[in-house]
Design a protein around this motif. Structure first.
Motif, PDB file in Angstrom:
ATOM      1  N   ASN A 191       0.844  -1.205   0.000  1.00  0.00           N
ATOM      2  CA  ASN A 191       0.000   0.000   0.000  1.00  0.00           C
ATOM      3  C   ASN A 191       0.875   1.249   0.000  1.00  0.00           C
ATOM      4  O   ASN A 191       1.944   1.257   0.623  1.00  0.00           O
ATOM      5  CB  ASN A 191      -0.864   0.034   1.267  1.00  0.00           C
ATOM      6  CG  ASN A 191      -1.807  -1.141   1.336  1.00  0.00           C
ATOM      7  OD1 ASN A 191      -2.607  -1.361   0.430  1.00  0.00           O
ATOM      8  ND2 ASN A 191      -1.709  -1.921   2.404  1.00  0.00           N
ATOM      9  N   ILE A 192       0.394   2.312  -0.660  1.00  0.00           N
ATOM     10  CA  ILE A 192       1.212   3.544  -0.731  1.00  0.00           C
ATOM     11  C   ILE A 192       1.506   4.123   0.651  1.00  0.00           C
ATOM     12  O   ILE A 192       2.596   4.614   0.892  1.00  0.00           O
ATOM     13  CB  ILE A 192       0.581   4.624  -1.654  1.00  0.00           C
ATOM     14  CG1 ILE A 192      -0.848   4.961  -1.259  1.00  0.00           C
ATOM     15  CG2 ILE A 192       0.653   4.185  -3.110  1.00  0.00           C
ATOM     16  CD1 ILE A 192      -1.440   6.150  -2.054  1.00  0.00           C
ATOM     17  N   TRP A 193       0.536   4.026   1.599  1.00  0.00           N
ATOM     18  CA  TRP A 193       0.760   4.641   2.923  1.00  0.00           C
ATOM     19  C   TRP A 193       1.795   3.885   3.748  1.00  0.00           C
ATOM     20  O   TRP A 193       2.243   4.391   4.758  1.00  0.00           O
ATOM     21  CB  TRP A 193      -0.552   4.769   3.697  1.00  0.00           C
ATOM     22  CG  TRP A 193      -1.312   3.476   3.836  1.00  0.00           C
ATOM     23  CD1 TRP A 193      -0.967   2.412   4.613  1.00  0.00           C
ATOM     24  CD2 TRP A 193      -2.528   3.115   3.183  1.00  0.00           C
ATOM     25  NE1 TRP A 193      -1.901   1.408   4.473  1.00  0.00           N
ATOM     26  CE2 TRP A 193      -2.873   1.821   3.610  1.00  0.00           C
ATOM     27  CE3 TRP A 193      -3.370   3.772   2.277  1.00  0.00           C
ATOM     28  CZ2 TRP A 193      -4.019   1.154   3.155  1.00  0.00           C
ATOM     29  CZ3 TRP A 193      -4.511   3.114   1.840  1.00  0.00           C
ATOM     30  CH2 TRP A 193      -4.818   1.815   2.267  1.00  0.00           C
ATOM     31  N   ASP A 194       2.157   2.671   3.319  1.00  0.00           N
ATOM     32  CA  ASP A 194       3.183   1.925   4.042  1.00  0.00           C
ATOM     33  C   ASP A 194       4.601   2.331   3.632  1.00  0.00           C
ATOM     34  O   ASP A 194       5.572   1.833   4.228  1.00  0.00           O
ATOM     35  CB  ASP A 194       3.006   0.410   3.824  1.00  0.00           C
ATOM     36  CG  ASP A 194       1.845  -0.138   4.638  1.00  0.00           C
ATOM     37  OD1 ASP A 194       1.626   0.361   5.764  1.00  0.00           O
ATOM     38  OD2 ASP A 194       1.156  -1.056   4.155  1.00  0.00           O
ATOM     39  N   HIS A 195       4.746   3.188   2.622  1.00  0.00           N
ATOM     40  CA  HIS A 195       6.097   3.506   2.120  1.00  0.00           C
ATOM     41  C   HIS A 195       6.343   4.971   1.759  1.00  0.00           C
ATOM     42  O   HIS A 195       7.502   5.392   1.721  1.00  0.00           O
ATOM     43  CB  HIS A 195       6.418   2.626   0.902  1.00  0.00           C
ATOM     44  CG  HIS A 195       6.402   1.170   1.252  1.00  0.00           C
ATOM     45  ND1 HIS A 195       7.441   0.555   1.910  1.00  0.00           N
ATOM     46  CD2 HIS A 195       5.433   0.224   1.117  1.00  0.00           C
ATOM     47  CE1 HIS A 195       7.133  -0.716   2.149  1.00  0.00           C
ATOM     48  NE2 HIS A 195       5.914  -0.936   1.675  1.00  0.00           N
TER      49      HIS A 195
END
Ligand SMILES: Nc1ncnc2c1ncn2[C@@H]1O[C@H](COP(=O)(O)O)[C@@H](O)[C@H]1OP(=O)(O)O
Ligand SMILES: [Mg+2]
Ligand SMILES: [Mg+2]
Ligand SMILES: [Mg+2]
Length: 319
Positions: free
Chosen positions: A262-266
């Motif tokens: 997921n984008i919010w994890d990185h």
């Protein structure tokens, strides 16, 4: 400076959410289970409510792509969890109501676009529950590029310091860290070639979130001889950005070969490392795609390094 207002609003919101998370953690919260069986706590919801409220008030037109959603919180099976979340939010925003809290959380149901924020209100919920590392991660993305990243790491302590570290990066302006205990910002840099003591590598605590045997083999191929440091959450990006490790590897788990990140994890972690002089790609050397969808469908595996050893790691991954 560009993004000064965004930076200040985001820092204040992440610090407020960090206080809420630590308050919840004193009570060792029970975990609820989401549809995908992953855990979530009242702190994940409270943190998202506080940050979405702050971003919405300052930048009403900006979409927010957040991990959590208030739908489950409103169902009868959730018992009094909405009241619990509201009580914690009230310690930061005294007149908050349950209706406002769910509306703030649902501001995080936005879509990716030209300019948007992405938020993981608690990254590493499993670490949070274990009293290990976790991060509150917020990033601003514009035209496909992360412009601003903030990571609050309330449990982060190096060498017995008082826990609590904030990482901040603005594109083109470098990365900074700020211990919660001092409030003082200092620039950070990735580890240099001669600093052999910090030529370590970091990976997840959760074996199922990666491929630990391959990660260790690749790190060795890149010249890292010490065993890995295992740590939950995007705090791993903070460790690489501040020069305490040269490499963070997250290779596809053999158990979940179809998992997409997921984008919010990185997003927040990636800009913090890049602005500290490091490099972040997928395992094939492709840049991470934060702009096309919530899941990075065209990226596999994550390689985060001090830059110097990056190509060596990528070539080891080819063989
Ligand atoms: N199979 C998987 N592979 C990689 N990451 C995963 C996997 N399953 C869950 N995650 C995500 O790993 C992150 C935690 O990373 P770490 O292990 O480095 O602390 C969480 O955001 C979690 O997502 P989710 O929030 O959906 O549970
Ligand atoms: Mg989660
Ligand atoms: Mg996460
Ligand atoms: Mg999360």
């Amino acid at each position: 400076m560009p993004y000064d207002r965004e930076k200040q609003v985001a820092i204040d919101a992440v610090l407020a959410a960090s206080r809420l998370c630590e308050e919840v953690r004193q009570a060792i919260p029970p975990a609820m289970e989401k549809g995908d069986k992953s855990p979530v706590t009242v702190a994940d919801f409270g943190s998202q409510a506080i940050i979405c409220k702050a971003i919405s008030e300052a930048f009403p037109d900006d979409p927010i792509v957040g991990e959590e959603d208030a739908t489950t919180l409103k169902t009868p099976e959730m018992g009094n969890n909405l009241e619990k979340v509201t009580d914690y939010v009230k310690s930061i925003i005294p007149d908050a109501t349950p209706e406002q809290v769910t509306a703030w959380i649902d501001r995080g149901n936005g879509s990716v676009g030209g300019r948007f924020w992405t938020l993981d209100p608690i990254d590493g919920t499993k670490g949070f529950l274990r009293k290990d590392q976790y991060a509150i991660a917020l990033a601003l993305i514009e035209n496909g590029e992360v412009k601003l990243g903030i990571m609050g790491c309330p449990a982060y302590a190096i060498d017995g310091d008082i826990p609590g570290m904030l990482f901040v990066a603005v594109r083109g302006e470098g990365s900074m860290k700020m211990p919660f205990s001092t409030g003082k910002f200092t620039p950070i840099q990735v580890v240099k070639a001669e600093d052999t003591a910090n030529m370590r590598f970091v990976e997840s605590v959760e074996a199922a979130h990666g491929d630990q045997s391959r990660q260790n083999a690749i790190a060795q191929a890149a010249g890292i001889t010490s065993p890995s440091v295992r740590m939950d959450s995007q705090a791993k990006y903070g460790v690489v950005a501040s020069g305490q490790a040269a490499l963070y590897l997250r290779l596809p788990s053999p158990k979940y070969p179809n998992y997409r990140e997921n984008i919010w994890d990185h997003a927040a972690g990636a800009i913090v490392v890049e602005e500290a002089g490091g490099r972040v790609t997928d395992m094939y050397g492709k840049p991470l795609d934060f702009a096309s969808s919530i899941k990075m469908v065209d990226n596999r595996g994550i390689v985060v390094s001090n830059g110097l050893i990056h190509d060596q790691v990528l070539s080891a991954l080819k063989s």
